[in-house]
Each structure stands twice: as structure tokens, then as C-alpha cells.
Design an enzyme around this catalytic site. Structure first.
Site, PDB file in Angstrom:
ATOM      1  N   GLY A  14       0.803  -1.217   0.026  1.00 49.45           N
ATOM      2  CA  GLY A  14       0.124  -0.001  -0.041  1.00 49.45           C
ATOM      3  C   GLY A  14       0.986   1.090  -0.167  1.00 49.45           C
ATOM      4  CD  GLU A  51     -14.411   6.560  -1.299  1.00 46.69           C
ATOM      5  OE1 GLU A  51     -15.160   7.429  -0.918  1.00 46.69           O
ATOM      6  OE2 GLU A  51     -14.813   5.544  -1.950  1.00 46.69           O
ATOM      7  N   GLY A  53      -8.849  12.435   1.155  1.00 45.72           N
ATOM      8  CA  GLY A  53      -7.572  12.876   1.095  1.00 45.72           C
ATOM      9  C   GLY A  53      -6.604  12.981   2.058  1.00 45.72           C
ATOM     10  CG  PHE A 121     -11.604  15.217   5.704  1.00 43.03           C
ATOM     11  CD1 PHE A 121     -11.801  15.595   4.332  1.00 43.03           C
ATOM     12  CD2 PHE A 121     -11.559  13.922   6.424  1.00 43.03           C
ATOM     13  CE1 PHE A 121     -11.985  14.593   3.587  1.00 43.03           C
ATOM     14  CE2 PHE A 121     -11.668  13.017   5.158  1.00 43.03           C
ATOM     15  CZ  PHE A 121     -11.998  13.179   4.010  1.00 43.03           C
ATOM     16  CD  GLN A 235     -12.049   6.287  11.982  1.00 41.66           C
ATOM     17  OE1 GLN A 235     -11.297   6.205  10.899  1.00 41.66           O
ATOM     18  NE2 GLN A 235     -12.075   7.203  12.893  1.00 41.66           N
ATOM     19  CG  HIS A 237     -16.301   6.059   7.267  1.00 39.94           C
ATOM     20  ND1 HIS A 237     -17.361   6.728   6.480  1.00 39.94           N
ATOM     21  CD2 HIS A 237     -15.176   6.958   6.748  1.00 39.94           C
ATOM     22  CE1 HIS A 237     -17.092   7.753   6.033  1.00 39.94           C
ATOM     23  NE2 HIS A 237     -15.544   7.648   6.005  1.00 39.94           N
ATOM     24  CG  LEU A 247     -15.178   5.207   2.312  1.00 38.51           C
ATOM     25  CD1 LEU A 247     -15.741   5.208   3.673  1.00 38.51           C
ATOM     26  CD2 LEU A 247     -13.565   5.428   2.040  1.00 38.51           C
ATOM     27  CD  GLU A 250     -14.778  12.512   7.821  1.00 31.90           C
ATOM     28  OE1 GLU A 250     -14.736  11.447   8.419  1.00 31.90           O
ATOM     29  OE2 GLU A 250     -13.857  13.614   8.369  1.00 31.90           O
ATOM     30  NE  ARG A 281     -13.450   9.478   8.871  1.00 32.50           N
ATOM     31  CZ  ARG A 281     -12.444   8.757   8.105  1.00 32.50           C
ATOM     32  NH1 ARG A 281     -11.871   8.030   8.346  1.00 32.50           N
ATOM     33  NH2 ARG A 281     -12.327   9.611   6.847  1.00 32.50           N
ATOM     34  CG  HIS A 351     -12.972   3.472   7.811  1.00 30.60           C
ATOM     35  ND1 HIS A 351     -12.990   3.179   6.064  1.00 30.60           N
ATOM     36  CD2 HIS A 351     -12.120   4.370   7.598  1.00 30.60           C
ATOM     37  CE1 HIS A 351     -12.565   4.281   5.536  1.00 30.60           C
ATOM     38  NE2 HIS A 351     -12.156   4.911   6.431  1.00 30.60           N
ATOM     39  NE  ARG A 392      -7.601   6.545  10.049  1.00 32.51           N
ATOM     40  CZ  ARG A 392      -8.326   7.017   8.734  1.00 32.51           C
ATOM     41  NH1 ARG A 392      -7.879   8.171   8.412  1.00 32.51           N
ATOM     42  NH2 ARG A 392      -8.923   6.335   8.141  1.00 32.51           N
ATOM     43  CG  ASN A 396      -4.877  13.054  10.900  1.00 34.82           C
ATOM     44  OD1 ASN A 396      -4.459  13.919  10.048  1.00 34.82           O
ATOM     45  ND2 ASN A 396      -5.080  13.335  12.275  1.00 34.82           N
TER      46      ASN A 396
END
Lengths: 578, 336
Positions: A14, A51, A53, A121, A235, A237, A247, A250, A281, A351, A392, A396
């Protein structure tokens, strides 16, 4: 079996893995041999699905923003469980990474005059999330992959599934993996190993994550005796599509989208008056579930899932086309709903794994006595530095992956350690590993492993979701233990060697079950509500007793738990209001 | 709606012209010469009228098609949702399975219960989990962005995760037939080999080039780019490397030396990026029969692309730029 010797192995492809490989290669001046080992084709890792940013303070003067403010937002968002020294590194490094990605070709959306555009965000005081439409992760991955092609000393191993991390005498010496394409085992021996295998949200049934997010590296590290940190924090989402869990970024709310209950009311006013839909979130997810529990949700007849509405209609189709094209593509293709004319059905989905391999601020994986394991690093979602603490903030994670990708890659590229394990004993370890995996293929039980997976999903979705309670968590503990025993009676129907994804999936289910157990064990013990971990019996945050990180080790067949203090610098814990 | 596409004159001409010709023929055979002339005059006038209205029709038709396209998509969305909302149904999923050891194909039919949301990927994974775990599937994100699950579904190269079962079962005759992308080397079942594909991509050196490598890796300043400059390459940057375009390309399938639409479109993507400093050298690198000149512009690549990248146009635009730079190219060759 083939022995493959490298200076550095990067496991996982990744954003964290690719960044590590590039910087390690660069730092070594192209001299070190680097193997990039992935269970997928390297450009297909789950990072492509990011997605909205990447966060970072780009223009402090004109935007009236500062790294301090970004740090404060992150720490407050984490419900004060983040290590503040690590957060300082994040906010300092993030702007540089956004510029680096500009230099390798990410098509950032731009402001008038050519500067990089930033959007609002959740939990961020100021719009500071740089973005490339709503495909930011995809574009970052493509840029990294294309850049990686210019490095001759990085050799790519596609579709290799690693099953064992070799740690001997507190030194990491490589991994044992098999080639999915032909079933052959390969022994990757190296002085330095970087784990970048991503999160483990596939332990849940309703998740935004790709099929690959099965926590393989985390589980391998756990089995090698390495500590996992803060695994109770998962987390959820707030906005995942019904029924698939795909997803919805956000950014949809960052660009002005509303959440509405079945009365058509923007219910966030009752939960986070000032931030509304852009609260962090954990808070938005709880709000949605509270609305549903109060009977103000909708029910999908096919899946039985309850949901609320995400309303983007007032944004207008031209804004949606420019800023959220993928959301539109997805809702039309998957649900035949057009966000400019229809409301979107969403509910919270697993998430992000806030916890992970316990590392210091340099990404070095730590052993049970808090000392680095020589030659082992963990980067990205599989690691817990910790920056995100109990919750989170959106955007970030991409900064985390790139900042620590560079940090760890640079250190590993500069550093030097030979593989200490002799060839013969390394091969012996590898052959034993191959034998134990072949035993899995030969299992002659009568239990379908996919049914074990489905049961795990049901347990986690029901008892380890947004709201938890002690009884439920105890049920989860017992049920998971039963599943673990059932694992002995499974069968693997595909006994061939060619592209045997049946075997791979069985091994993934085993990894997930280990991690699900750790998650439950850590969660049962934490008797407070902090960030994403909310227990009905203990509805308040309890800094006096619980301002500390959970560590979990494997001890025989049991999970052993210990605690270490949170590193507080300038920001004292205070009540978290939005 | 479609019946109102042409005006009455067009339909009249379809019947009128052959009828008049018949009358002339009958008049000739029967010896009525004065009628022959009369019919001939009428025929000429009729043809004039019809051709004029026909032209108007063509014009109207074009306009009609353009304005109707959107409305058509919308009505498709509405009409497809309603009947499927309530119930699902059992669908035959026919998989052309490739056996990697015997190199044989085996057609297997699975029954799968699909509802209005079920995608082909959902079905394959459902079959794998609960009917036949030996079925090999390559997938990951299940949201059309990782590029793993390209395969041929009812004869068309598509992504399994983006293909809704009920929708194609309705419009394509009630059955789902799946086979691997035959333009790639086959591994197992629907899974194909990608090494060759990745090599093609790599061969066009698809990365952002800067004269000063040190500056590229410095992180003090972004390169500024206007929204207009961004739009120039953005459409070509959506490539998810799924391999469908290469599979669809008739040239690559008959001449493997042609580098293919995916790689060429990515070369063009960097060529168009205002931040890239390689300039026209990128064009000259693909100025060969294996490069852009191999393309015969069938357009199948652009049709197959699930992400709306248009490799066919990219290649033609590169050809155009090369033609206008013939002189510079000689210069470049000399220097080289």
C-alpha cells in the site's frame, strides 16, 4: 524451496509499503537489494480505496492554519490517547509529503493561481485536506507505483502470501511466503524487514475495507511474540453504502452533505451542535446508531440493515461531478441512485484499525520489554505509533502512511544488519513452515472454513460494534473461542497448487480470528468509554485509570495484557466537545 | 418513443419509391408510354422531397439522440429499480473454468440466488464460499478501483465487481456466462497472468520526469498547476491497470509486438502533464510500428475501459502531434 537473500524486505504494497521501498532504495543510493513482497499485484492494495484526501498544513500564512492547530485537532480527535511526540512528527512531515506526491504526479485539485486545493474534514478546525477528486488514495498509489518502476534495485514479488515472520533471539531475519500463482514456497531472508500489511477490518462483516485487509502482518507479528497496542479501538466510518459497506467518503460531508433521519431532520444538531456532520467519526457513528435505535432510521428489506440518509442533492450536479465523481459513479453503478437527485442509504461500517504492531516513533517494532526488535519495522495501518489514539481523524491516515513510510524507509536504507540466521537453519524454519501449511491443505474435517468466517462476522458486527456492553463482549469472547476450536475441523476443498485462493483465504481467516480475539480481550478490560470504544456500563472517559495504552501479547494460547502510559507533551486532556 | 424518430416523409418514401418503380415497370411491360413519363416525373419529384426530408430527419435524429441520452440513462435507473426491489431470483452462472494443469476448459453451471444489488463478483465469491471452494477468483476492493477482477462476462470484457447480475440477466437473455480474458495468459478459471501487461506498462517509462532529480525529491515547494493544465491529462490518469483494454484490442491479439492501448495511454498521460519535463521525447519513444503506428483505431480499447479512459483518442492525438513534428524528430534522431 528457494532461498532468496535481500538486504531489505518490504511486506505489503500500500502507500506505506511503496513509500518505504522507494525511500529505502534512495537512501541506500540504489545499493541495497530490496524485495517488495505483496499478496496482491502491488498496485492493487487497499490504499487505492482511500477517497477523501490527505491532511497537512500547506499554506499556514494565507490559510491562517498552523502545525500546532493540526496537532491539537488530532490529539483532541484521538480522545487524548495519541502519543503527542508522534503527532508532532506527523503534522511536521505531512505538508512535505503532499508536495512530494505533487512531484511524482498526483493530480491534486487546484485553487486559483495553481496552488493545491484543500477541503474540510471531520474534526479539523480548518480545511486542510488536500485531495484529488475523491480518488486520492488511488492517485497516490498510481504515482508511487509508476515512480517505483524507476528503481532498479527494488524487485517486485506479486501475489506472495507470507505466512511466517522469522524472529530469532530478538532479531528479525525475514519471512516465509508462498507464491499464490504456483504454490511454491519461498524463503525470503533479509537483515531488515518492514511490515506494511494494512488493517484488519475484515474481521467484521460490514466493512468498508477491501477483501485483502485481513491483518496478516499484524497476526504474524503477534504470533512471533511482538506486542500489539490499543487493539480495542476500531474505527467505524459513519457513511458506508447499504448493503455492501462500500465507502462513501467523509468528503461528501466536507463538501456540504447532510445526514438525515427518517423524519428528514439533520439530527447531528442534537449530538455536535457546532461541527454538525463534520464532527469526528466516532461521534457521528454513535449519532447514527442512536437515531436508528430510537426508531428514526430506515430499513432495507433485502439485507435487513437499518440506515439513515446522506443527502447531497443540494450540492448540485456540477459540484458533485467535480469533487465527488467516484461517489456518483459508485451509487449509480451499485444502487442505481444518482446523488444529485436521490438520498444515499448509509450506516457505520468497520473502517480502520487504530491499534496495531507496537512501535516507537521511528516505526521500530518493540518486544515485550519495550526494546526494539533488531531489524524489524512496522508502517501504516498495521502499526500503532500511536498517532490516532482512540479515534483517527479522517485524512490523517494517508499522511501517517507517507510520513512513516519515508521515516522508516530512510532509516532502513541507511542502517545495516546482516541476516544472522545461518542458511541451513533458515531453510529448516522455512521447511517446517511449509510442512505446517501443507497440513492445513490436508485438513480432513467437515467444517466449511467460510462458515467460520461468516460466524466471526456476525459476532463482531453484533457485539463489537459502535456501542459495546460487557455482557455482549463476554459472549463474543466465548463464541470466538468456540470458532477457534472449530478451526481444527475444517477442510480445504482446493488441494491444488495453482492459484489456490481457497488456501490463502483459510489462512486469512486464521489471522483474523487471532486478531478478533485480541480485540475482544483488550476491549473487555478497558472499563471506560474513549473515542471509538464505548461501553454502555462505563459511559464516561476515565483519565484517572485509563489514560494509558493497552499492550497485548501472545502467551501460549492466551492473550496477555499490559499497559503503558500515554506520552503527553503540551496538550493536557480536557473534555471533548464539538 | 423510437417510432417518432423519423418524419412521415421518410416512411412514405420507404413505400412510395418502390411503388413508383413498380408502376413504371408495369407501364413499360404493358406499353403505356405516356404513363411511363408521368410516373418518371413523379418519381423524380418524390425522390427530391424524400431526400430533403431525409436530411432533416438525420439532423433531427442526431439532436434527438444527444438530448435523449441523459434522459435514457435516468429512465433506465428508474425502470430497473422498481420491478427488482422486492424479490431476487435464481440465476444460472456459467463459468468457463480453465484448468492450469491440463490446459483444458470446463464449463460449469452454478445456481446462485441474486437480488437487485448482487454483482457478478458477489456471485463468484458466494459460490466459492458455499458451493465450490476450488473456484479461483482474483479480486480486492469490490468497488471498481483496484483493477483486479477483469473478466469476460456475456462476451464483453468487464469488471466483475461493477457488473450487476439482475441488470445483465434482464437485458442479455437471462444467463450469465463468464470466461477469463483470453488475450492474457491463463492461470486458473477466470484468473489470468499479468507479467506481460506490467512489462508493457513499464516499457513506456511511465513516471513523472524532472531534469533535476534532487529537486524532484525535495519537498519545499509544490509545482503549480492550473485547473486547465490539470484537465489536459486528468482523463488519462484514471487507468486502474485492469487489462481489459489490452484484452479487447484486436491488434495486440494478432500482433503481440504492438505495445497496446494501456501503455500508450499512460505515456500520453505523462506527456500531457505540465509538470513533466520530458516533453516531446515521450512522443518519439513511441514513434514506431510497435508504438502508436501499430494502432488501427478500432476503438475497442476505449469501449472496454470501465473507467472512461480513452486510449484510442490518446493514440490518435499522439499520431497527430508526431506528424506535425516530423522535422524535430529527425533532429532528435541525429542527436541520439
Amino acid at each position: 524451496m528457494e532461498l532468496l537473500d535481500y538486504d531489505i524486505i518490504v511486506l505489503g504494497s500500500g502507500i506505506a509499503g511503496l513509500t518505504s521501498a522507494i525511500h529505502a532504495s534512495r537512501e541506500s543510493g540504489g545499493k541495497k537489494s530490496i524485495a517488495l513482497v505483496s499478496k496482491l499485484h502491488v498496485m492493487r492494495s487497499h490504499s487505492v480505496a482511500a477517497e477523501g484526501g490527505i491532511s497537512g498544513v500547506l499554506y499556514p500564512d494565507t490559510d491562517n492554519d498552523s502545525e500546532k492547530l493540526h496537532a491539537y485537532d488530532t490529539i483532541k480527535g484521538s480522545d487524548y490517547l495519541a502519543d503527542q511526540d508522534a503527532v508532532e512528527i506527523l503534522v511536521k512531515g505531512a505538508p512535505e509529503e503532499i508536495k512530494f506526491f505533487d512531484h511524482i504526479g498526483v493530480p491534486w485539485n487546484r485553487r486559483e493561481g495553481g496552488k493545491i486545493s484543500q477541503r474540510a474534514f471531520g474534526g479539523m478546525s480548518i480545511p486542510r485536506t488536500a485531495f484529488a477528486a475523491d480518488k486520492t488514495g488511488f492517485f497516490m498509489m498510481r504515482a508511487l507505483y509508476d515512480e517505483l518502476l524507476t528503481y532498479d534495485n527494488v524487485e517486485v514479488f506479486n501475489e506472495r502470501f507470507a505466512t511466517k515472520l522469522v524472529v530469532e533471539k530478538n532479531r528479525a531475519d525475514g519471512v516465509i511466503a508462498f507464491n499464490i500463482e504456483n504454490g511454491n514456497f519461498e524463503a525470503f531472508r533479509a537483515g531488515e524487514t518492514i511490515i506494511a500489511t494494512g488493517g484488519a477490518s475484515r474481521m467484521y462483516g460490514f466493512t468498508t475495507n477491501s477483501y485483502s485487509n485481513t491483518g496478516d502482518g499484524t497476526a504474524m507479528a503477534y504470533r512471533a511474540g511482538i506486542a500489539l497496542k490499543d487493539m480495542e479501538f476500531v474505527q467505524f466510518h459513519p457513511t458506508a453504502l447499504i448493503p455492501s459497506g462500500i465507502l462513501i467518503t467523509e468528503a461528501a460531508r466536507g463538501e456540504g452533505g447532510y445526514l438525515k433521519n427518517s423524519n428528514g431532520a439533520r439530527f447531528m444538531i442534537d449530538y455536535a451542535k457546532s461541527k454538525m456532520e463534520l464532527a469526528p467519526r466516532d461521534i457521528v457513528s454513535r449519532a447514527i446508531i442512536s437515531e436508528i435505535n430510537a426508531g428514526r432510521g430506515f430499513t432495507d428489506e433485502d439485507s435487513g440493515l437499518e440506515y439513515v440518509h446522506l443527502d447531497l442533492r443540494h450540492l448540485g450536479s456540477s459540484k458533485i461531478d467535480e469533487k465527488l465523481p467516484m461517489i456518483k459513479e459508485m451509487t449509480i453503478k451499485m444502487l442505481r441512485l444518482d446523488p444529485s437527485t436521490d438520498e444515499i442509504p448509509v450506516r457505520p461500517a468497520a473502517h480502520f484499525t487504530m491499534g496495531g504492531i507496537h512501535t516507537n516513533i521511528d516505526g521500530a517494532a518493540l518486544n515485550q520489554s519495550e526494546k526494539p526488535i533488531i531489524g524489524l519495522w512496522a508502517v501504516g495501518e498495521c502499526a500503532c505509533v500511536s498517532i490516532h489514539g482512540a479515534n483517527r481523524l479522517g485524512s490523517n491516515s494517508l499522511s501517517q502512511c507517507s510520513v512513516w513510510g519515508r521515516r522508516v524507509g530512510t532509516i532502513a536504507g541507511r542502517w545495516h544488519k546482516d541476516s544472522a540466521t545461518q542458511k541451513s537453519s533458515f531453510m529448516e524454519i522455512a521447511e517446517n513452515e511449509e510442512k505446517s501449511i501443507l497440513e492445513v491443505i490436508d485438513s480432513e474435517g467437515d467444517v466449511n472454513p467460510y462458515e467460520i468466517r461468516d460466524s466471526m462476522h456476525r459476532i463482531m458486527d453484533k457485539y463489537m460494534y459502535v456501542y459495546r456492553n460487557t455482557n455482549g463482549m463476554n459472549v463474543a469472547r466465548n463464541e470466538l473461542a468456540k470458532l477457534k476450536t472449530k478451526l481444527k475441523d475444517i477442510y480445504v476443498q482446493d488441494r491444488g497448487r495453482l492459484y489456490n485462493t481457497n488456501l490463502r483465504e483459510v489462512l486469512e481467516i486464521m489471522n483474523l480470528l487471532d486478531l478478533a480475539q485480541v480485540t475482544v480481550e483488550c476491549a473487555i478490560r478497558r472499563r471506560e468509554s474513549r473515542g471509538a470504544h464505548v461501553v454502555l456500563e462505563y459511559p464516561k472517559r476515565d483519565d484517572k485509570h485509563w489514560l494509558k495504552h493497552t499492550l497485548a501479547y501472545m502467551s501460549g494460547n492466551k492473550v496477555k495484557v499490559a499497559y503503558i502510559p500515554v506520552k503527553i507533551r503540551g496538550w493536557k486532556p480536557e473534555e471533548r466537545r464539538y | 418513443m423510437r417510432s417518432s424518430k423519423y418524419s412521415i416523409f421518410t416512411y412514405a418514401s420507404m413505400i412510395g419509391v418502390p411503388a413508383l418503380l413498380m408502376l413504371i415497370l408495369i407501364a413499360m411491360i404493358s406499353g403505356y408510354e405516356m404513363y411511363i413519363n408521368l410516373f418518371a416525373y413523379v418519381l423524380v419529384i418524390a425522390l427530391l422531397v424524400f431526400s430533403t426530408t431525409g436530411l432533416i430527419d438525420v439532423f433531427l435524429h442526431k439532436k434527438y439522440d444527444g438530448s435523449m441520452k441523459k434522459a435514457h440513462v435516468e429512465s433506465e435507473i428508474k425502470s430497473n429499480t422498481e420491478p427488482m426491489l422486492k424479490k431476487g431470483s435464481e440465476v444460472d452462472i456459467i463459468v468457463k473454468r480453465f484448468n492450469g494443469s491440463s490446459h483444458n476448459f470446463d464449463k460449469v453451471t452454478y445456481k446462485f440466488f441474486a437480488n437487485k444489488f448482487t454483482t457478478v463478483l458477489d456471485a463468484l465469491l458466494g459460490i466459492k464460499s458455499h458451493q465450490d471452494s476450488t473456484l479461483a477468483v482474483r479480486c480486492n476492493c469490490r468497488m471498481g478501483i483496484c483493477g483486479s477482477c477483469g473478466m469476460v462476462i456475456n462476451g464483453r470484457p468487464r469488471l466483475a465487481c461493477e457488473t450487476n447480475i439482475m441488470e445483465i440477466a434482464d437485458s442479455e437473455g437471462g444467463r450469465i456466462e463468464i470466461s477469463p480474458m483470453m488475450g492474457h495468459l491463463l492461470l486458473k478459471d477466470t484468473v489470468t497472468e499479468f507479467t506481460d501487461f506490467f512489462e508493457r506498462h513499464k516499457s513506456v517509462k511511465p513516471s513523472l520526469y524532472r531534469k533535476n532529480a534532487k529537486e524532484k525529491y525535495s519537498t519545499t515547494k509544490e509545482y503549480q498547476q492550473s485547473s486547465e493544465e490539470l484537465d489536459k491529462f486528468l482523463p488519462y490518469s484514471y487507468c486502474i491497470m485492469c487489462g481489459l483494454c489490452l484484452d479487447a484490442c484486436p491488434v495486440v491479439n494478432s500482433n503481440p509486438n504492438f505495445i497496446g492501448p494501456q501503455a500508450l495511454s499512460q505515456s500520453f498521460r505523462y506527456y500531457r502533464d505540465s509538470r513533466d519535463q520530458k516533453g516531446k521525447r515521450r512522443l518519439f519513444e513511441v514513434d514506431s510500428n510497435e508504438g502508436v503506428w501499430g494502432c488501427e483505431f478500432s476503438g475497442s480499447c476505449s469501449k472496454a475501459c470501465p473507467k472512461g479512459v480513452d486510449p484510442a483518442t490518446a493514440i490518435q492525438l499522439m499520431k497527430g502531434e508526431l506528424i506535425s513534428r516530423i522535422a524535430e524528430k529527425d533532429d532528435y534522431a541525429e542527436k541520439k
